[in-house]
Design a protein around this motif. Sequence first.
Motif, PDB file in Angstrom:
ATOM      1  N   GLU A 228       0.805  -1.217   0.000  1.00  0.00           N
ATOM      2  CA  GLU A 228       0.000   0.000   0.000  1.00  0.00           C
ATOM      3  C   GLU A 228       0.841   1.271   0.000  1.00  0.00           C
ATOM      4  OE1 GLU A 228      -2.817   0.011   3.141  1.00  0.00           O
ATOM      5  OE2 GLU A 228      -3.901  -1.767   2.425  1.00  0.00           O
ATOM      6  N   SER A 229       2.131   1.140   0.283  1.00  0.00           N
ATOM      7  CA  SER A 229       2.981   2.320   0.363  1.00  0.00           C
ATOM      8  C   SER A 229       4.314   2.044  -0.319  1.00  0.00           C
ATOM      9  CB  SER A 229       3.221   2.715   1.821  1.00  0.00           C
ATOM     10  OG  SER A 229       4.230   3.705   1.925  1.00  0.00           O
ATOM     11  N   THR A 230       4.750   2.975  -1.157  1.00  0.00           N
ATOM     12  CA  THR A 230       6.047   2.822  -1.824  1.00  0.00           C
ATOM     13  C   THR A 230       7.202   3.039  -0.850  1.00  0.00           C
ATOM     14  OG1 THR A 230       5.952   5.151  -2.465  1.00  0.00           O
ATOM     15  CG2 THR A 230       5.149   3.522  -4.072  1.00  0.00           C
ATOM     16  N   ASP A 231       6.913   3.588   0.320  1.00  0.00           N
ATOM     17  CA  ASP A 231       7.973   3.853   1.301  1.00  0.00           C
ATOM     18  C   ASP A 231       8.238   2.673   2.225  1.00  0.00           C
ATOM     19  OD1 ASP A 231       8.272   6.431   0.348  1.00  0.00           O
ATOM     20  OD2 ASP A 231       6.760   7.248   1.730  1.00  0.00           O
ATOM     21  N   ALA A 232       7.349   1.670   2.241  1.00  0.00           N
ATOM     22  CA  ALA A 232       7.446   0.599   3.244  1.00  0.00           C
ATOM     23  C   ALA A 232       8.745  -0.205   3.107  1.00  0.00           C
ATOM     24  CB  ALA A 232       6.229  -0.319   3.130  1.00  0.00           C
ATOM     25  N   ILE A 233       9.065  -0.654   1.902  1.00  0.00           N
ATOM     26  CA  ILE A 233      10.286  -1.455   1.709  1.00  0.00           C
ATOM     27  C   ILE A 233      11.537  -0.633   1.999  1.00  0.00           C
ATOM     28  CG2 ILE A 233      11.636  -2.829   0.071  1.00  0.00           C
ATOM     29  CD1 ILE A 233       9.092  -4.211   0.873  1.00  0.00           C
ATOM     30  N   PRO A 234      11.665   0.607   1.469  1.00  0.00           N
ATOM     31  CA  PRO A 234      12.844   1.411   1.815  1.00  0.00           C
ATOM     32  C   PRO A 234      13.015   1.633   3.317  1.00  0.00           C
ATOM     33  CG  PRO A 234      11.727   2.366  -0.075  1.00  0.00           C
ATOM     34  CD  PRO A 234      10.838   1.276   0.442  1.00  0.00           C
ATOM     35  N   LEU A 235      11.895   1.890   4.015  1.00  0.00           N
ATOM     36  CA  LEU A 235      11.986   2.078   5.465  1.00  0.00           C
ATOM     37  C   LEU A 235      12.435   0.798   6.157  1.00  0.00           C
ATOM     38  CD1 LEU A 235       8.765   4.213   6.139  1.00  0.00           C
ATOM     39  CD2 LEU A 235      11.144   4.950   6.457  1.00  0.00           C
ATOM     40  N   ILE A 264       6.495 -13.912  -0.428  1.00  0.00           N
ATOM     41  CA  ILE A 264       5.502 -14.971  -0.636  1.00  0.00           C
ATOM     42  C   ILE A 264       4.222 -14.390  -1.232  1.00  0.00           C
ATOM     43  CG2 ILE A 264       4.068 -16.685   0.557  1.00  0.00           C
ATOM     44  CD1 ILE A 264       6.379 -16.909   2.609  1.00  0.00           C
ATOM     45  N   HIS A 265       3.906 -13.151  -0.845  1.00  0.00           N
ATOM     46  CA  HIS A 265       2.723 -12.466  -1.374  1.00  0.00           C
ATOM     47  C   HIS A 265       3.018 -12.053  -2.819  1.00  0.00           C
ATOM     48  CE1 HIS A 265      -1.035 -10.267  -1.045  1.00  0.00           C
ATOM     49  NE2 HIS A 265      -0.451  -9.177  -1.489  1.00  0.00           N
ATOM     50  N   ASP A 266       2.252 -12.591  -3.767  1.00  0.00           N
ATOM     51  CA  ASP A 266       2.576 -12.408  -5.181  1.00  0.00           C
ATOM     52  C   ASP A 266       2.729 -10.946  -5.586  1.00  0.00           C
ATOM     53  OD1 ASP A 266       2.701 -15.089  -5.642  1.00  0.00           O
ATOM     54  OD2 ASP A 266       0.647 -15.278  -6.399  1.00  0.00           O
ATOM     55  N   GLU A 267       1.871 -10.080  -5.052  1.00  0.00           N
ATOM     56  CA  GLU A 267       1.923  -8.674  -5.443  1.00  0.00           C
ATOM     57  C   GLU A 267       3.147  -7.957  -4.896  1.00  0.00           C
ATOM     58  OE1 GLU A 267      -1.742  -6.757  -4.560  1.00  0.00           O
ATOM     59  OE2 GLU A 267      -2.958  -8.192  -5.701  1.00  0.00           O
ATOM     60  N   ASN A 268       3.836  -8.592  -3.942  1.00  0.00           N
ATOM     61  CA  ASN A 268       5.057  -7.980  -3.395  1.00  0.00           C
ATOM     62  C   ASN A 268       6.302  -8.332  -4.197  1.00  0.00           C
ATOM     63  OD1 ASN A 268       3.765  -6.675  -1.304  1.00  0.00           O
ATOM     64  ND2 ASN A 268       4.155  -8.298   0.198  1.00  0.00           N
TER      65      ASN A 268
END
Length: 479
Positions: A228-235, A264-268
């Motif tokens: 839901e957020s483009t910042d989640a992985i960088p954070l 594991i979540h395909d959209e990730n």
Amino acid sequence: MANPEVEETESCVRKAVELKKELQRLVKAILDEDDYGGLQVTNEALRVLSCLKDLKLKKSHSFKGGAAGDDHLLGLPYEFRCPISGEIMTDPVVLANGQPAKEKSSGVIDANIISVKSGVTFDRPCIQRWLDEGNRTCPQTRQVLSHTVLIPNHLVREMISQWCKEHGIELPKPIKDTDEDVVTDASRSHLNSLLEKMSSSLSDQKEAAKELRLLTKRMPSFRALFGESTDAIPLLLSPLSPGRADTDPGLLEDLITTILNLSIHDENKRLVAENPLAIPLLIDSVRTGTIETRRNAAAALFSLSALDSNKLIIGKLGAMTPLIDLLEEGHPLAMKDVASAIFSLCILLENKRRAVHAGAVRVILRKIMENSLVDELLAILAMLSSHQDAIEEIGELGAIPCLLRIIRESTCERNKENCAAILYNICFTDRTRTREIMEEENANGTLSRLAENGTSRAKRKANGILERLNKAALIVHTA
């Protein structure tokens, strides 16, 4: 007072065990003898099978419904029980292993394995919970999964329904897994607070990373939140940014495992790969860290490589060499995950070339000759054998006798197929090895037997090799 029904059931179980042991002995005698032990042994095996069948029918017919507790399921065939929970399956589904259903050493197929494209049947809530926890192997066979799609087993469901009708039992309705919760504002708020800690002190980072690892393992909804957020992985990865001091080993392990859980979540899968830090970090983590970190980094690369676009990115960024190095180390906890990653990546032609040039053939052959992870490594070698450089190296390393020996001695049909496929590619690509194969064939007739008794794929490859050998012999004779 003893329950007559229970006593009868226990008696049936004891007798079934004795009959199965006798059947194992007879089957072993049949398999060990070239002439199948004669008609007498075969007839005796058939008699024992008939007795087992009669015993099964007796158990089923001795059932009486309406008893208290679990007594009403005493006569339930164990094929109708979930291998995880042991309870009757209300929503049977098949989990594909990506390998054929294997025989036990006795030669008897495990009756718990009901094949639908070589899969194992489970009750949906149980196996879904297993997958949601981040597991990537079949809980029954321990094989690495080719995918995690659950296929309804309508045949088994119909058989269970019929059995319940015959015994006056109402089949329970499928149970919804309560762990499959919806995304809530509270979950979003909690995720944001944990990600904020990634920019705080080391102790806060370690605490948050450990909780994120646990939540992304147990809760699919938490994995989905990262999309839901483009910042989640960088954070999430900010403590591991270039230029930072050496990362705490425990923190690194928790963050790498969190990435694995997220993948594991395909959209990730695309989201993670598009982050410029994620895949280089995974590749570096395959090289160094705790064995759990290295193993989970390899598993994450395998998971991400489900997308062809990710295969290309992972290969270009140099994953092959550290994966092959870790495979060569041979740590039992990591080898299957590493082999799975290499196999998946090598589906792409460019990565096949990279693997060969990184020394995959030498490492794989050494492990096969050491009888280590033979099934998985033969599958990789068969894939690599379509590359010219791999064929030359296989011949130079003296692999031909080893491959022919596996065909003679292995009980795994898939291994025989892969060996035949490799030899077929050798015959049609490196003619200098034809004589070596021909001499072995004249001495042992390995390929002739495979052409007669193998699977359809093995027969096709063996016949192709034999035709090539015959042409070569004719040319020599004419000359």
